[in-house]
Design a protein around this motif. Structure first.
Motif, PDB file in Angstrom:
ATOM      1  N   PRO A  75       4.997 -17.689   9.351  1.00 30.03           N
ATOM      2  CA  PRO A  75       5.840 -16.990  10.333  1.00 30.03           C
ATOM      3  C   PRO A  75       6.721 -17.960  11.107  1.00 30.03           C
ATOM      4  CG  PRO A  75       3.661 -17.297  11.248  1.00 30.03           C
ATOM      5  CD  PRO A  75       3.617 -17.859   9.843  1.00 30.03           C
TER       6      PRO A  75
ATOM      7  N   ASP B  82       8.262 -17.093  16.794  1.00 33.77           N
ATOM      8  CA  ASP B  82       8.061 -15.819  17.501  1.00 33.77           C
ATOM      9  C   ASP B  82       7.348 -14.790  16.637  1.00 33.77           C
ATOM     10  OD1 ASP B  82      10.016 -15.281  15.668  1.00 33.77           O
ATOM     11  OD2 ASP B  82      11.554 -14.685  17.136  1.00 33.77           O
ATOM     12  N   GLY B  83       6.769 -15.228  15.491  1.00 35.42           N
ATOM     13  CA  GLY B  83       5.966 -14.330  14.672  1.00 35.42           C
ATOM     14  C   GLY B  83       6.722 -13.566  13.605  1.00 35.42           C
ATOM     15  N   ASP B  84       8.006 -13.823  13.443  1.00 36.25           N
ATOM     16  CA  ASP B  84       8.790 -13.105  12.445  1.00 36.25           C
ATOM     17  C   ASP B  84       8.442 -13.616  11.038  1.00 36.25           C
ATOM     18  OD1 ASP B  84      10.607 -11.587  11.106  1.00 36.25           O
ATOM     19  OD2 ASP B  84      12.387 -12.671  11.818  1.00 36.25           O
ATOM     20  N   ARG B  85       8.161 -12.700  10.147  1.00 36.54           N
ATOM     21  CA  ARG B  85       7.836 -13.057   8.772  1.00 36.54           C
ATOM     22  C   ARG B  85       8.902 -12.592   7.776  1.00 36.54           C
ATOM     23  NH1 ARG B  85       2.491 -14.766   7.936  1.00 36.54           N
ATOM     24  NH2 ARG B  85       1.177 -14.618   9.795  1.00 36.54           N
TER      25      ARG B  85
END
Length: 450
Positions: free
Chosen positions: A429, A432-435
């Motif tokens: 990721p 900020d956790g975006d995958r």
């Protein structure tokens, strides 16, 4: 052949041209006696010339017979063009020996979003550095053995004993399973630096086993039983692979249609599989799609292939579905991969090679060294890999790729590759956790083989 004339022969010849004096101080020799003496000398010289000619003819015949025997027993088989190497030693009793080798050097860059913790930037490697030999043995048998030294490791590639009987070929040893046109095509003849994502993700590799191939006309059937790779002989893997190919020619167009089945029983109670893949190039160790380890009993795959070659143009597409039996988890996820590709030669007279149910060597119509430029080919590919199913979220990769390949000769190649890889549910990721994001990869290759 040079003839060394003896002094006695030269003296006899000169005696015919030097006249005996008609008058001597002590006695007078008549003209008739002189002629009689010269005739006797001429007969002796003629007889000697006949003997020499007979000896010369016998020597030439013996030398010709000996030379023919040498050529028949041991000779080099030369290739039809100046760009092909002369490297096969053939003997009349059915033995032959051909040294083999390939060297591939790759370099390039991988660019990822700044907030993703990944191995990116410049990279390079010796992708393959193989040496080996192949040839024939008496009785219809043959052999092939290659060792790869890339990555400071010694790994056995092919190690096969074969038997040919017309359309039937039997192979025993380490060789490719019958999975996928892309996988069975030699790395020397693929359109991109790396094969389609699913071939590596699903663990296609050479394995130890026994197989049979039967080809007649436009049909080819292949079937084999396999264990595991040379490096993994300690496992209890037991598998079976089969493939059927139909390869008709319509006019000047070569068509290819095939289907394959794969079953692998993992054997061990604690066995597992893991499906993952790099972003186009091999010199990075980062995988943006990764299923993680999956405890499994067996795996079952099915693949479909289609291709066409028409002059400078070719098109190919494949799809492959891999199902995993996971009894402990109570689910059997299925994953999918595939690609569609088109390519075109920008140089006149060039076409993609095809032989025996797989793509073969491109041979430039006008190679460098023979007054030409070589061949120049452009390729475009869409590459898809889906490792999401049910509870398993390994990620989805959509790859948009292009390559430019220049072959100065049959046995040299330079290529430039670019790939834009779009990921959903990526294994790594962002901060900020975006995958869901994209990765760019550029690679270049210099290649030579013999």
């Amino acid at each position: 052949m040079k003839i060394a004339f003896r002094p006695s022969i030269i003296a006899a010849a000169l005696s015919c041209t030097i006249a005996t004096p008609v008058f001597a101080k002590d006695q007078e020799v008549s003209t008739e006696q002189e002629l009689a003496t010269m005739r006797a000398q001429l007969r002796v010289l003629t007889s000697r010339i006949d003997e020499l000619e007979s000896d010369l003819a016998a020597a030439k015949s013996a030398n010709a017979t000996q030379a023919a025997a040498v050529v028949e027993s041991t000779k080099e088989v030369s290739a039809p063009s100046a760009s092909a190497p002369v490297n096969t030693l053939v003997k009349s009793d059915g033995w032959s020996f051909t040294p083999r080798g390939r060297l591939m050097f790759d370099a390039g860059t991988v660019s990822v979003p700044e907030s993703v913790s990944a191995d990116d930037g410049f990279g390079n490697e010796v992708r393959r550095a193989r040496i080996g030999a192949s040839g024939d043995l008496p009785g219809g048998f043959g052999y092939k053995f290659e060792v790869d030294f890339a990555g400071d490791e010694v790994a056995v590639a092919d190690a096969i004993l074969t038997y040919d009987d017309g359309p039937l070929e039997i192979a025993i040893g380490q060789h490719n399973n019958f999975q996928s046109l892309e996988e069975l095509t030699s790395s020397l003849h693929t359109s991109f630096m790396e094969r389609a994502a699913f071939t590596d993700a699903f663990g296609f590799e050479r394995r130890i086993g026994a197989s049979a191939s039967y080809g007649t006309g436009i049909f080819l059937a292949q079937l084999g039983v396999f264990t595991d790779n040379f490096a993994d002989t300690g496992t209890d893997n037991r598998g079976i692979d089969g493939r059927i190919v139909v390869m008709p020619e319509i006019g000047a167009t070569q068509l290819h249609f095939a289907g394959s089945l794969h079953y692998n029983d993992l054997g061990d109670e604690d066995a597992s599989v893991r499906y993952r893949q790099r972003p186009l190039v091999h010199f990075t160790s980062t995988r943006f799609v990764d299923s993680g380890k999956l405890a499994a009993d067996n795996e079952f795959g099915i693949g479909l292939e289609a291709a066409a070659i028409a002059g400078p143009f070719h098109a190919v597409a494949e799809g492959y579905r891999q199902k995993v039996d996971m009894p402990i988890a109570g689910s059997n996820p299925a994953f999918f991969g595939g690609y569609a590709e088109a390519g075109y030669f920008l140089t006149a007279g060039d076409t993609r090679g095809y032989k025996g149910g797989k793509f073969d060597r491109v041979k430039p119509a006008n190679p460098v060294g023979e007054g030409g430029f070589g061949s120049l080919q452009v390729n475009l590919r869409y590459d898809y890999l889906d490792l999401n199913d049910g509870r398993i979220v390994g990620g989805i990769q959509n790859g948009y790729q292009a390559s430019l390949i220049w072959k100065p000769t049959d046995y040299t190649l330079f290529s430039v590759n670019y790939g834009r890889l779009e990921y959903d549910d990526a294994a790594l990721p962002t901060a900020d956790g975006d995958r869901d994001y994209g990765v760019d990869a550029v690679g270049v290759r210099a290649q030579v083989d013999f």
